[in-house]
Design a protein around this motif. Structure first.
Motif, PDB file in Angstrom:
ATOM      1  N   ILE A 231       9.768  23.147  -8.388  1.00 53.55           N
ATOM      2  CA  ILE A 231      10.213  22.517  -6.740  1.00 53.55           C
ATOM      3  C   ILE A 231       9.431  21.262  -7.022  1.00 53.55           C
ATOM      4  N   ARG A 232      10.465  20.831  -7.203  1.00 52.57           N
ATOM      5  CA  ARG A 232      10.539  19.328  -7.704  1.00 52.57           C
ATOM      6  C   ARG A 232      11.750  18.510  -7.031  1.00 52.57           C
ATOM      7  N   PHE A 233      11.590  17.222  -6.621  1.00 51.07           N
ATOM      8  CA  PHE A 233      12.383  16.547  -6.012  1.00 51.07           C
ATOM      9  C   PHE A 233      12.915  15.356  -7.414  1.00 51.07           C
ATOM     10  N   ASP A 234      14.256  16.047  -8.502  1.00 54.96           N
ATOM     11  CA  ASP A 234      13.873  14.760  -8.967  1.00 54.96           C
ATOM     12  C   ASP A 234      16.300  14.801  -9.168  1.00 54.96           C
ATOM     13  N   GLU A 235      16.730  13.806  -8.582  1.00 59.77           N
ATOM     14  CA  GLU A 235      17.689  14.165  -8.364  1.00 59.77           C
ATOM     15  C   GLU A 235      18.994  14.103  -9.462  1.00 59.77           C
ATOM     16  N   HIS A 248      16.045  20.591   3.447  1.00 57.22           N
ATOM     17  CA  HIS A 248      14.740  21.013   4.061  1.00 57.22           C
ATOM     18  C   HIS A 248      14.976  20.201   5.156  1.00 57.22           C
ATOM     19  N   ALA A 249      14.107  18.850   4.745  1.00 57.50           N
ATOM     20  CA  ALA A 249      13.419  18.114   5.178  1.00 57.50           C
ATOM     21  C   ALA A 249      14.104  17.990   5.888  1.00 57.50           C
ATOM     22  N   ALA A 250      15.529  17.488   6.147  1.00 60.43           N
ATOM     23  CA  ALA A 250      16.123  16.911   6.926  1.00 60.43           C
ATOM     24  C   ALA A 250      16.450  17.600   8.549  1.00 60.43           C
ATOM     25  N   PHE A 251      16.612  19.286   8.393  1.00 57.78           N
ATOM     26  CA  PHE A 251      16.784  20.048   9.354  1.00 57.78           C
ATOM     27  C   PHE A 251      15.479  20.197  10.234  1.00 57.78           C
ATOM     28  N   THR A 252      14.275  20.084   9.646  1.00 56.78           N
ATOM     29  CA  THR A 252      12.622  20.241   9.455  1.00 56.78           C
ATOM     30  C   THR A 252      12.061  19.134  10.508  1.00 56.78           C
ATOM     31  N   GLY A 253      12.379  17.729  10.041  1.00 61.65           N
ATOM     32  CA  GLY A 253      12.027  16.796  10.282  1.00 61.65           C
ATOM     33  C   GLY A 253      11.269  16.353   8.964  1.00 61.65           C
ATOM     34  N   LEU A 254      10.518  17.123   7.659  1.00 62.49           N
ATOM     35  CA  LEU A 254       9.362  16.919   7.281  1.00 62.49           C
ATOM     36  C   LEU A 254       9.866  16.018   6.300  1.00 62.49           C
ATOM     37  N   SER A 255       8.862  15.230   5.600  1.00 63.41           N
ATOM     38  CA  SER A 255       9.043  14.175   3.947  1.00 63.41           C
ATOM     39  C   SER A 255       9.734  15.153   2.706  1.00 63.41           C
ATOM     40  N   ILE A 256      10.062  14.410   1.958  1.00 62.69           N
ATOM     41  CA  ILE A 256      10.757  14.647   0.726  1.00 62.69           C
ATOM     42  C   ILE A 256       9.061  15.034  -0.279  1.00 62.69           C
ATOM     43  N   GLU A 257       8.156  14.599   0.257  1.00 59.34           N
ATOM     44  CA  GLU A 257       6.463  14.783  -0.589  1.00 59.34           C
ATOM     45  C   GLU A 257       6.053  16.206   0.295  1.00 59.34           C
ATOM     46  N   ALA A 258       6.578  16.223   1.477  1.00 60.70           N
ATOM     47  CA  ALA A 258       5.803  17.159   2.369  1.00 60.70           C
ATOM     48  C   ALA A 258       6.300  18.654   2.170  1.00 60.70           C
ATOM     49  N   VAL A 259       7.429  18.675   1.844  1.00 59.50           N
ATOM     50  CA  VAL A 259       8.244  19.786   1.128  1.00 59.50           C
ATOM     51  C   VAL A 259       7.697  20.192  -0.424  1.00 59.50           C
ATOM     52  N   GLU A 260       8.041  19.043  -1.370  1.00 58.77           N
ATOM     53  CA  GLU A 260       7.598  19.481  -2.022  1.00 58.77           C
ATOM     54  C   GLU A 260       6.084  20.395  -2.025  1.00 58.77           C
ATOM     55  N   ALA A 261       5.276  19.339  -1.548  1.00 60.74           N
ATOM     56  CA  ALA A 261       3.596  20.247  -0.971  1.00 60.74           C
ATOM     57  C   ALA A 261       3.704  21.315  -1.448  1.00 60.74           C
ATOM     58  N   GLU A 262       4.617  21.744   0.046  1.00 61.62           N
ATOM     59  CA  GLU A 262       5.020  23.128   0.991  1.00 61.62           C
ATOM     60  C   GLU A 262       5.266  24.208  -0.121  1.00 61.62           C
ATOM     61  N   PHE A 263       5.966  24.033  -1.013  1.00 55.81           N
ATOM     62  CA  PHE A 263       6.285  24.740  -2.071  1.00 55.81           C
ATOM     63  C   PHE A 263       6.198  24.538  -3.461  1.00 55.81           C
ATOM     64  N   ALA A 264       4.934  23.870  -4.019  1.00 54.27           N
ATOM     65  CA  ALA A 264       4.792  23.922  -4.944  1.00 54.27           C
ATOM     66  C   ALA A 264       3.631  24.754  -5.751  1.00 54.27           C
ATOM     67  N   GLY A 269      13.452  31.291  -4.871  1.00 54.29           N
ATOM     68  CA  GLY A 269      13.624  32.557  -3.736  1.00 54.29           C
ATOM     69  C   GLY A 269      12.798  31.509  -2.832  1.00 54.29           C
ATOM     70  N   ARG A 270      12.130  31.740  -2.962  1.00 54.24           N
ATOM     71  CA  ARG A 270      10.919  31.101  -1.298  1.00 54.24           C
ATOM     72  C   ARG A 270      11.451  29.762  -0.903  1.00 54.24           C
ATOM     73  N   LEU A 271      11.814  28.616  -1.538  1.00 59.04           N
ATOM     74  CA  LEU A 271      12.794  27.482  -1.496  1.00 59.04           C
ATOM     75  C   LEU A 271      14.049  28.222   0.355  1.00 59.04           C
TER      76      LEU A 271
END
Ligand code: ATP
Ligand code: MG
Length: 332
Positions: A231-235, A248-264, A269-271
């Protein structure tokens, strides 16, 4: 106050997630601090596979209701239907006469959309629609046009036509700037992450804001990802996974980095489950509010008439100025 204008087509039976994140979310914000004009561009909606007349009427009301449910306030902006303003096609004609054939032919959206239906079956309207879109914008002397990334090229054409008109006939139109969000400007199709999500593409890869919770979960569960399991942001290399992270970031207001960290270190399936939750948390109350508004179509039509009157006050002045500049004899 600076002026903004934007539009959305009443294609499909509901807005899709990308329309909201890429464009409409900014429309809502820009009601404050800007003189805002937003239209349901129904003239554009007959350019590809013209819908049944009853369906077009229904979809026009649905999109209008969804825009209000998303937060547009008909008292703080002008919310109107494009076909209520004859000025749009009237100005479009003049701009068509200023557009080169090759110039129109370079529009990639025309190529994409005409390829889908078989190029010879498409009408001329699909070819000229970016010019009508330029008229939609220039009529309101818009300074900014809040849109998704896919509209960048059309905005460039609009700027070119405004400058061309101004230099040939004298200063008439404001040359508008695109206003494209930094994040979520291009939400991808869940089944084909090489294409943008669209209302008019096959259902399975598009999340409509009118989809129920089970449908949203199912579509996300089946979303195309990749095989490396990270789970890594790499377009560029991981478009499917990056798309899920962006949503996920857009609807929760989290940053991309925060989402990456949360699901590292976790599985896709979890994501997907978490994205479904964040989308549903938005979509459910949104659908309920939309349904309430659609329950009273007469009131909705009244709000749209009110919007059309506000729009007409600006559009008629611009059209007269433009027609006079071209040399059309003014009617007395
Ligand atoms: P259609 O397939 O009929 O063209 P659409 O989903 O592309 O439908 P439009 O009405 O053409 O929707 O566009 C409305 C607004 O939504 C535009 O500003 C456009 O840039 C934006 N938009 C459309 N798709 C996306 C997307 N996938 N991501 C971000 N913004 C988008
Ligand atoms: Mg589109």
């Amino acid at each position: 106050r600076p002026r903004v204008l934007s539009g959305i087509q009443p294609t499909g039976d509901s807005m899709q997630l990308g329309n909201y994140l890429g464009a409409v979310k900014n429309w809502v914000t820009m009601q404050d601090g800007y003189d805002a004009y937003y239209c349901v561009v129904d003239l554009h909606a007959i350019t590809l596979d013209p819908p049944e007349p009853a369906a077009l009427r229904e979809r026009t009301r649905i999109v209008a209701a969804q825009l209000i449910a998303a937060g547009l306030d008909p008292d703080r902006c002008a919310l109107f239907v494009q076909s209520h303003l004859p000025e749009h096609p009237q100005l479009s004609w003049v701009l068509e006469c200023l557009t080169g054939f090759g110039e129109a032919n370079r529009m990639t959206q025309f190529k994409d959309k005409s390829a889908r239906g078989g190029a010879d079956r498409q009408g001329v309207g699909l070819f000229t629609y970016p010019i009508l879109q330029a008229a939609d914008i220039l009529l309101y002397q818009a300074d900014y046009v809040p849109v998704g990334e896919d509209q960048r090229q059309h905005l460039e054409l609009t700027r070119t036509l405004a400058q061309r008109f101004n230099s040939r006939y004298g200063q008439t139109f404001t040359v508008p700037d695109a206003y494209i969000p930094k994040a979520a400007a291009k939400i991808l199709d869940l089944q084909d992450p090489s294409a943008k999500m669209s209302k008019s593409r096959p259902d399975a890869g598009t999340i409509y804001l009118a989809d129920d919770a089970a449908t949203i979960s199912k579509k996300l569960k089946r979303a195309v990802t990749d095989l490396d399991g990270e789970i890594r942001f790499d377009e560029a290399h991981k478009p499917g996974v990056s798309n899920l992270i962006a949503i996920h970031a857009a609807f929760t207001g989290l940053s991309i980095e925060a989402v990456e960290a949360e699901f590292a270190g976790q599985g896709y399936g979890r994501l997907k489950g978490a994205v479904a939750e964040s989308v549903i948390a938005f979509a459910q109350p949104f659908a309920a509010r939309t349904a309430e508004l659609l329950d009273d179509p007469a009131e909705l039509d009244r709000l749209l008439a009110h919007g059309a009157a506000k729009a007409a006050a600006v559009a008629s002045v611009t059209l007269s100025r433009a027609y006079e500049a071209v040399g059309f004899l003014p009617p007395v």
